[in-house]
Scaffold this motif. Structure first.
Motif, PDB file in Angstrom:
ATOM      1  N   ARG A  87      41.126  37.693  46.561  1.00 22.10           N
ATOM      2  CA  ARG A  87      39.732  38.100  46.355  1.00 22.10           C
ATOM      3  C   ARG A  87      39.619  39.612  46.211  1.00 22.10           C
ATOM      4  NH1 ARG A  87      36.405  34.759  51.003  1.00 22.10           N
ATOM      5  NH2 ARG A  87      37.105  32.658  50.457  1.00 22.10           N
ATOM      6  N   PHE A  88      40.433  40.331  46.951  1.00 19.96           N
ATOM      7  CA  PHE A  88      40.452  41.793  46.861  1.00 19.96           C
ATOM      8  C   PHE A  88      40.734  42.219  45.427  1.00 19.96           C
ATOM      9  CE2 PHE A  88      42.557  45.876  46.788  1.00 19.96           C
ATOM     10  CZ  PHE A  88      41.864  46.651  47.717  1.00 19.96           C
ATOM     11  N   GLU A 106      38.748  27.713  43.882  1.00 24.13           N
ATOM     12  CA  GLU A 106      37.803  28.735  44.338  1.00 24.13           C
ATOM     13  C   GLU A 106      38.062  30.070  43.641  1.00 24.13           C
ATOM     14  OE1 GLU A 106      37.137  31.276  48.408  1.00 24.13           O
ATOM     15  OE2 GLU A 106      37.587  29.141  48.609  1.00 24.13           O
ATOM     16  N   LEU A 107      39.351  30.425  43.528  1.00 24.47           N
ATOM     17  CA  LEU A 107      39.716  31.690  42.903  1.00 24.47           C
ATOM     18  C   LEU A 107      39.371  31.691  41.408  1.00 24.47           C
ATOM     19  CD1 LEU A 107      41.005  34.427  43.548  1.00 24.47           C
ATOM     20  CD2 LEU A 107      43.240  33.432  42.991  1.00 24.47           C
ATOM     21  N   SER A 123      51.139  39.607  39.807  1.00 27.91           N
ATOM     22  CA  SER A 123      51.177  39.335  41.235  1.00 27.91           C
ATOM     23  C   SER A 123      51.776  37.946  41.415  1.00 27.91           C
ATOM     24  CB  SER A 123      49.775  39.388  41.843  1.00 27.91           C
ATOM     25  OG  SER A 123      49.836  39.294  43.255  1.00 27.91           O
ATOM     26  N   VAL A 124      52.587  37.780  42.450  1.00 29.93           N
ATOM     27  CA  VAL A 124      53.269  36.505  42.688  1.00 29.93           C
ATOM     28  C   VAL A 124      53.040  36.078  44.129  1.00 29.93           C
ATOM     29  CG1 VAL A 124      55.489  35.293  42.688  1.00 29.93           C
ATOM     30  CG2 VAL A 124      55.064  37.093  40.988  1.00 29.93           C
ATOM     31  N   GLY A 125      52.613  34.836  44.320  1.00 27.96           N
ATOM     32  CA  GLY A 125      52.432  34.339  45.684  1.00 27.96           C
ATOM     33  C   GLY A 125      51.511  33.141  45.712  1.00 27.96           C
ATOM     34  N   ALA A 126      51.660  32.339  46.742  1.00 25.77           N
ATOM     35  CA  ALA A 126      50.817  31.157  46.908  1.00 25.77           C
ATOM     36  C   ALA A 126      49.352  31.561  46.998  1.00 25.77           C
ATOM     37  CB  ALA A 126      51.232  30.391  48.162  1.00 25.77           C
ATOM     38  N   LEU A 127      48.479  30.735  46.451  1.00 29.43           N
ATOM     39  CA  LEU A 127      47.041  31.025  46.455  1.00 29.43           C
ATOM     40  C   LEU A 127      46.452  30.607  47.799  1.00 29.43           C
ATOM     41  CD1 LEU A 127      46.172  29.883  42.822  1.00 29.43           C
ATOM     42  CD2 LEU A 127      47.076  32.071  43.639  1.00 29.43           C
ATOM     43  N   ARG A 128      46.726  31.453  48.796  1.00 29.45           N
ATOM     44  CA  ARG A 128      46.270  31.215  50.164  1.00 29.45           C
ATOM     45  C   ARG A 128      45.542  32.450  50.686  1.00 29.45           C
ATOM     46  NH1 ARG A 128      51.848  28.989  51.136  1.00 29.45           N
ATOM     47  NH2 ARG A 128      51.676  26.726  50.935  1.00 29.45           N
ATOM     48  N   MET A 129      44.845  32.286  51.805  1.00 28.39           N
ATOM     49  CA  MET A 129      44.011  33.360  52.353  1.00 28.39           C
ATOM     50  C   MET A 129      44.793  34.651  52.579  1.00 28.39           C
ATOM     51  SD  MET A 129      40.819  32.557  52.587  1.00 28.39           S
ATOM     52  CE  MET A 129      40.210  33.739  53.782  1.00 28.39           C
ATOM     53  N   GLN A 130      46.001  34.548  53.149  1.00 31.52           N
ATOM     54  CA  GLN A 130      46.741  35.745  53.515  1.00 31.52           C
ATOM     55  C   GLN A 130      47.081  36.621  52.312  1.00 31.52           C
ATOM     56  OE1 GLN A 130      50.627  33.631  54.661  1.00 31.52           O
ATOM     57  NE2 GLN A 130      51.394  35.554  53.876  1.00 31.52           N
ATOM     58  N   LYS A 131      47.162  36.029  51.116  1.00 31.18           N
ATOM     59  CA  LYS A 131      47.510  36.808  49.927  1.00 31.18           C
ATOM     60  C   LYS A 131      46.330  37.652  49.445  1.00 31.18           C
ATOM     61  CE  LYS A 131      51.601  34.950  49.836  1.00 31.18           C
ATOM     62  NZ  LYS A 131      52.806  35.705  50.208  1.00 31.18           N
ATOM     63  N   ASN A 132      45.105  37.308  49.890  1.00 28.90           N
ATOM     64  CA  ASN A 132      43.951  38.174  49.708  1.00 28.90           C
ATOM     65  C   ASN A 132      43.655  38.454  48.231  1.00 28.90           C
ATOM     66  OD1 ASN A 132      41.836  39.747  50.700  1.00 28.90           O
ATOM     67  ND2 ASN A 132      43.088  41.587  50.890  1.00 28.90           N
TER      68      ASN A 132
END
Length: 356
Positions: A201-202, A228-229, A190-199
């Motif tokens: 946690r799911f 946090e992640l 998975s690729v993407g900034a570690l921000r809320m919208q990337k979800n």
């Protein structure tokens, strides 16, 4: 004599909008290109090619009217013909700063109705009021994003276009030649900034159920939720690795068996396009922007049902024929619609048609 474009963006961290801008700049030698940022964060180094780079070093967004005054002086000093903005705050500031005789173009990088930023009433108000004050040419990175911008803010379009984001397909073709896929677990990326919208946690919750399966997830990217992640990963004991920021995804992506993304909203995901270009099959959250990007060239899962994600990732892990069908469909789609050449042809036409 060359016309001058002032490209205005928040900063040059490695996000989708920033990556797109850096690649576009290399394709605009017929223009004088000035890049202006609010904050001094450049993660691209020598990849940034422009005639002048200016950081306004804004201390706080509370001072944005003063920043608009500074930007207006820069526009006049450098005799700018086009101001092209990306992301919310640069757009608001540019609308206040750009003289009427200068063309103002704004690229909308997200479906704003589902954006966390636009849940704030003052963000919606600022965007609506400044657009009415200083109408600009709007470019959406997806057809849905363009249409939604006007319907959500309830403003009438002045001039608008949809120009898809792109993948650097030549770079990814070379990456596929160099691939050496490791044996062992079924490898998911998975690729993407570690921000809320990337979800993310799911994904952590879903991988709790996959502990007994030989499936490994590597997440590439960085951001405010990294600590946090990592704590969630450690406490759950899942097989997920945070790999941080990299600059050679074209070499890394082809080493994986599957690309996953669990975003709650997106604009037009560069990570998804790059996976399509690298021939990595996709399993994506069932949101509007992903459907527009991939149509039937990806598998989708419902964000309200982690069990469906678990079922589908197991099915794809066990079915190489299905994965091959998806990767070939995705590659054909990106080559037919989402290359740098497609993007530049349309963008240059917008510049030509709208320059004052």
């Amino acid at each position: 004599m060359k016309k001058t474009i002032l490209h205005f963006i928040y900063d040059l961290g490695r996000g989708g909008a920033e990556t797109m801008l850096v690649k576009v700049l290399k394709e605009l030698p017929e223009y004088e290109n000035i890049v202006v940022t609010l904050y001094d964060n450049n993660q691209f180094g020598n990849e940034l090619v422009c005639d002048k780079f200016i950081c306004l070093k804004q201390r706080s967004l509370f001072f944005f009217p003063l920043t608009a005054f500074t930007l207006r002086k820069l526009i006049k000093k450098h005799r700018v013909h086009i101001v092209h903005t990306h992301l919310f705050w640069p757009t608001i500031i540019a609308r206040m700063a750009t003289p009427r005789y200068v063309t103002l173009i704004t690229t909308i990088h997200a479906f704003i109705a589902t954006s966390v930023e636009y849940k704030k009433w003052f963000i919606r108000l600022l965007d609506k009021l400044t657009y009415r004050l200083r109408k600009s040419v709007i470019i959406g990175v997806a057809k849905g994003a363009t249409a939604e911008y006007f319907s959500f803010l309830q403003v009438k379009p002045y001039r608008s276009y949809s120009i898809y984001t792109f993948a650097d397909t030549a770079l990814f073709r070379q990456g596929m030649l160099n691939v050496k896929k490791e044996r062992g677990p079924f490898r998911v990326i998975s690729v993407g900034a570690l921000r809320m919208q990337k979800n993310h946690r799911f994904l952590v919750d879903a991988f709790r159920v996959l502990k007994a399966d030989n499936i490994q997830l590597d997440i590439y990217g960085d951001g405010p939720l990294r600590k946090e992640l990592q704590e969630q990963i450690n406490s759950s004991g899942v097989t997920i690795n945070l790999k941080g920021m990299v600059t050679n995804l074209h070499d890394i992506l082809p080493q994986y068996d599957l690309f996953v993304m669990s975003s709650t909203f997106e604009g037009f995901s560069l990570g998804v396009l790059e996976s399509m270009a690298a021939k990595v099959p996709l399993l994506l959250s069932d949101i509007v922007s992903f459907r527009e990007q991939c149509e039937d060239s990806a598998a989708y899962f419902n964000l309200d049902d982690p069990g469906e994600f678990v079922q589908k990732i197991k099915e794809l892990a066990a079915n190489p024929v299905k994965r091959n069908q998806l990767r070939e469909k995705a590659y054909a789609r990106v080559m037919e619609n989402f290359t740098l050449a497609h993007h530049m042809k349309q963008l240059k036409q917008v510049y030509t048609d709208n320059i004052e």
